[in-house]
Motif scaffolding. Sequence first.
Motif, PDB file in Angstrom:
ATOM      1  N   LYS A 218     -12.387   7.651   1.032  1.00  0.00           N
ATOM      2  CA  LYS A 218     -12.987   6.328   0.800  1.00  0.00           C
ATOM      3  C   LYS A 218     -12.066   5.219   1.273  1.00  0.00           C
ATOM      4  CE  LYS A 218     -15.479   7.287  -3.466  1.00  0.00           C
ATOM      5  NZ  LYS A 218     -15.359   7.234  -4.909  1.00  0.00           N
ATOM      6  N   LYS A 219     -12.604   4.058   1.460  1.00  0.00           N
ATOM      7  CA  LYS A 219     -11.783   2.875   1.765  1.00  0.00           C
ATOM      8  C   LYS A 219     -10.817   2.662   0.605  1.00  0.00           C
ATOM      9  CE  LYS A 219     -12.120  -2.136   2.036  1.00  0.00           C
ATOM     10  NZ  LYS A 219     -12.970  -3.316   2.130  1.00  0.00           N
ATOM     11  N   PRO A 220      -9.528   2.547   0.882  1.00  0.00           N
ATOM     12  CA  PRO A 220      -8.585   2.373  -0.235  1.00  0.00           C
ATOM     13  C   PRO A 220      -8.571   0.933  -0.746  1.00  0.00           C
ATOM     14  CG  PRO A 220      -7.404   2.419   1.843  1.00  0.00           C
ATOM     15  CD  PRO A 220      -8.852   2.580   2.184  1.00  0.00           C
ATOM     16  N   ASP A 221      -8.045   0.788  -1.935  1.00  0.00           N
ATOM     17  CA  ASP A 221      -7.956  -0.535  -2.550  1.00  0.00           C
ATOM     18  C   ASP A 221      -6.744  -1.291  -1.968  1.00  0.00           C
ATOM     19  OD1 ASP A 221      -7.864  -2.697  -4.224  1.00  0.00           O
ATOM     20  OD2 ASP A 221      -6.942  -1.592  -5.893  1.00  0.00           O
ATOM     21  N   VAL A 222      -6.925  -1.781  -0.744  1.00  0.00           N
ATOM     22  CA  VAL A 222      -5.855  -2.491  -0.030  1.00  0.00           C
ATOM     23  C   VAL A 222      -6.428  -3.815   0.461  1.00  0.00           C
ATOM     24  CG1 VAL A 222      -4.585  -2.449   2.158  1.00  0.00           C
ATOM     25  CG2 VAL A 222      -4.513  -0.450   0.670  1.00  0.00           C
ATOM     26  N   ASP A 223      -5.653  -4.903   0.372  1.00  0.00           N
ATOM     27  CA  ASP A 223      -6.170  -6.221   0.735  1.00  0.00           C
ATOM     28  C   ASP A 223      -5.794  -6.665   2.149  1.00  0.00           C
ATOM     29  OD1 ASP A 223      -7.038  -7.087  -2.107  1.00  0.00           O
ATOM     30  OD2 ASP A 223      -4.987  -6.320  -2.333  1.00  0.00           O
ATOM     31  N   LEU A 224      -4.698  -6.104   2.640  1.00  0.00           N
ATOM     32  CA  LEU A 224      -4.178  -6.594   3.918  1.00  0.00           C
ATOM     33  C   LEU A 224      -3.440  -5.466   4.634  1.00  0.00           C
ATOM     34  CD1 LEU A 224      -3.613  -9.257   5.591  1.00  0.00           C
ATOM     35  CD2 LEU A 224      -1.501  -9.504   4.271  1.00  0.00           C
ATOM     36  N   ILE A 225      -3.559  -5.449   5.966  1.00  0.00           N
ATOM     37  CA  ILE A 225      -2.776  -4.491   6.759  1.00  0.00           C
ATOM     38  C   ILE A 225      -1.744  -5.311   7.542  1.00  0.00           C
ATOM     39  CG2 ILE A 225      -2.827  -2.817   8.662  1.00  0.00           C
ATOM     40  CD1 ILE A 225      -5.745  -2.170   7.811  1.00  0.00           C
ATOM     41  N   ALA A 226      -0.463  -4.922   7.462  1.00  0.00           N
ATOM     42  CA  ALA A 226       0.579  -5.602   8.234  1.00  0.00           C
ATOM     43  C   ALA A 226       1.066  -4.633   9.304  1.00  0.00           C
ATOM     44  CB  ALA A 226       1.740  -5.983   7.316  1.00  0.00           C
ATOM     45  N   VAL A 227       1.223  -5.132  10.521  1.00  0.00           N
ATOM     46  CA  VAL A 227       1.688  -4.242  11.599  1.00  0.00           C
ATOM     47  C   VAL A 227       2.703  -4.962  12.487  1.00  0.00           C
ATOM     48  CG1 VAL A 227      -0.246  -4.803  13.191  1.00  0.00           C
ATOM     49  CG2 VAL A 227       0.963  -2.625  13.410  1.00  0.00           C
ATOM     50  N   THR A 228       3.740  -4.230  12.884  1.00  0.00           N
ATOM     51  CA  THR A 228       4.749  -4.794  13.782  1.00  0.00           C
ATOM     52  C   THR A 228       4.137  -4.956  15.170  1.00  0.00           C
ATOM     53  OG1 THR A 228       6.388  -3.490  12.596  1.00  0.00           O
ATOM     54  CG2 THR A 228       7.081  -4.451  14.687  1.00  0.00           C
ATOM     55  N   ASN A 229       4.229  -6.186  15.721  1.00  0.00           N
ATOM     56  CA  ASN A 229       3.695  -6.364  17.090  1.00  0.00           C
ATOM     57  C   ASN A 229       4.801  -6.692  18.094  1.00  0.00           C
ATOM     58  OD1 ASN A 229       4.013  -9.046  16.164  1.00  0.00           O
ATOM     59  ND2 ASN A 229       2.476  -9.790  17.607  1.00  0.00           N
ATOM     60  N   GLY A 230       6.072  -6.651  17.674  1.00  0.00           N
ATOM     61  CA  GLY A 230       7.184  -6.848  18.595  1.00  0.00           C
ATOM     62  C   GLY A 230       8.370  -7.420  17.847  1.00  0.00           C
TER      63      GLY A 230
END
Length: 415
Positions: free
Chosen positions: A115-127
């Motif tokens: 299922k979709k997890p209970d997470v509000d935001l995804i942070a990802v390194t872009n450089g």
Amino acid sequence: MKILAIETSCDDTGIAILEVKRGKTPVFTVLSNIIASQIKVHQKYGGVYPMMAKREHQKNLLPALTKSLKESELLKSQITNSNLQANPKSQIINTILEREPELLKKIIPFLKKYKKPDVDLIAVTNGPGLEPCLWVGINFAKALSSFWDIPVVPVNHIESHILASCLENQKSEFPAVALVVSGGHTQLILVKKIGNYKILGETRDDAAGECFDKSAKILGLGYPGGPVIAKLAKLADTRSPLISGERVSAQLPRPMINTKDYDFSFSGLKTAVLYHHKKQVWLNSHDRRKLTTLKIKQYRQEMAVEIQQAVIDVLLKKTIKAAKDYKAKTIILGGGVSANQELRKQFKEAIENKMAAFLSIDKNATTIYFLVPPANLSTDNAVMTAITGYFHRNKKIARPEFVKLRANANLRISK
Ligand code: KG4
Ligand code: ZN
């Protein structure tokens, strides 16, 4: 709020989930911090090959995410929707992960199963970082974001090394001077406040971590060189019997230590290690029977002490100078090299004992704060990506704007 973070800028695959209690001073709780190391893969070659690292990230990302969600108690199975392939969202994922076929193969069954997890935001390194590696993380973030309808915030890797020490809410005041020392970067940065930075100086050639890695390679030690050199230096007993009756007494240079700017240069130090090593006739002698392993060990240990001290001397002197010139109230250390215990110790001593009064703006004040992350957050990890994502949560983007979310191998923290 809960933040899922993805870090793939170099050779470690990092996934973390961070819970943040918002407030003037946010409280961070690490729900999980997964790091899939690629050291074994790259050890054979003595360095990181970007395309090989990209392949490893593709292999590691889903198992790391599964483990991370499980540890955070956010992994919930669902009744399989066998029609997922027909779901228009899965078409979008096919397009997003066009260049990551290995990851694409695994992600569809994963999304079907959980299922979709209970997470509000995804942070990802872009450089900054290795471009093919950054893209894997970014495309993974885009795929999850599209499928689960969770926005994504791009994170600067250098900034995340600075903010790694926010986890424990150690006391600090601005302005601060941050020294980021990693395998790819050596930068002195003025931190006016979180999000407001100015690069004061940086290396003109090799990074400090690179110098450790290359010197270790010259000396026939393993990869990555920093931890090996640190370990050897710690073991070194300077009172032990001398090599061939005399101490190696390597006097390595401290490049640019007295220049007026805040720049660094470490390639000359590595070259000095190379020449010193070449000069050891006994070491390269064909008659190796005369050599005992003990002698080689002693040579390596003495060199390790000297290399480590040369790097520390330069980093410490330049950081203190910047802190003094900019009237910094806090000094922040970050990046893989800041895991070095001797470096931490010497910075701490210099700041707390001798130089505090000298450094402070107010002559009567004696405190200058010193922030350094726990050693496991000095090297690459996704917890620091999540922390940085939290501070920049207003810059989050969702699917229609995804064109803006790109890898930038040379991303700068300031102009
Ligand atoms: O920040 P990081 O994990 O990755 C990059 O963003 O580059 O830093 C990796 C670097 C490597 O060069 C490694 O040799 C160095 O950090 N490093 C150390 C230590 N642990 C890792 N250098 C000195 N002493 C250590 N204990
Ligand atoms: Zn790093």
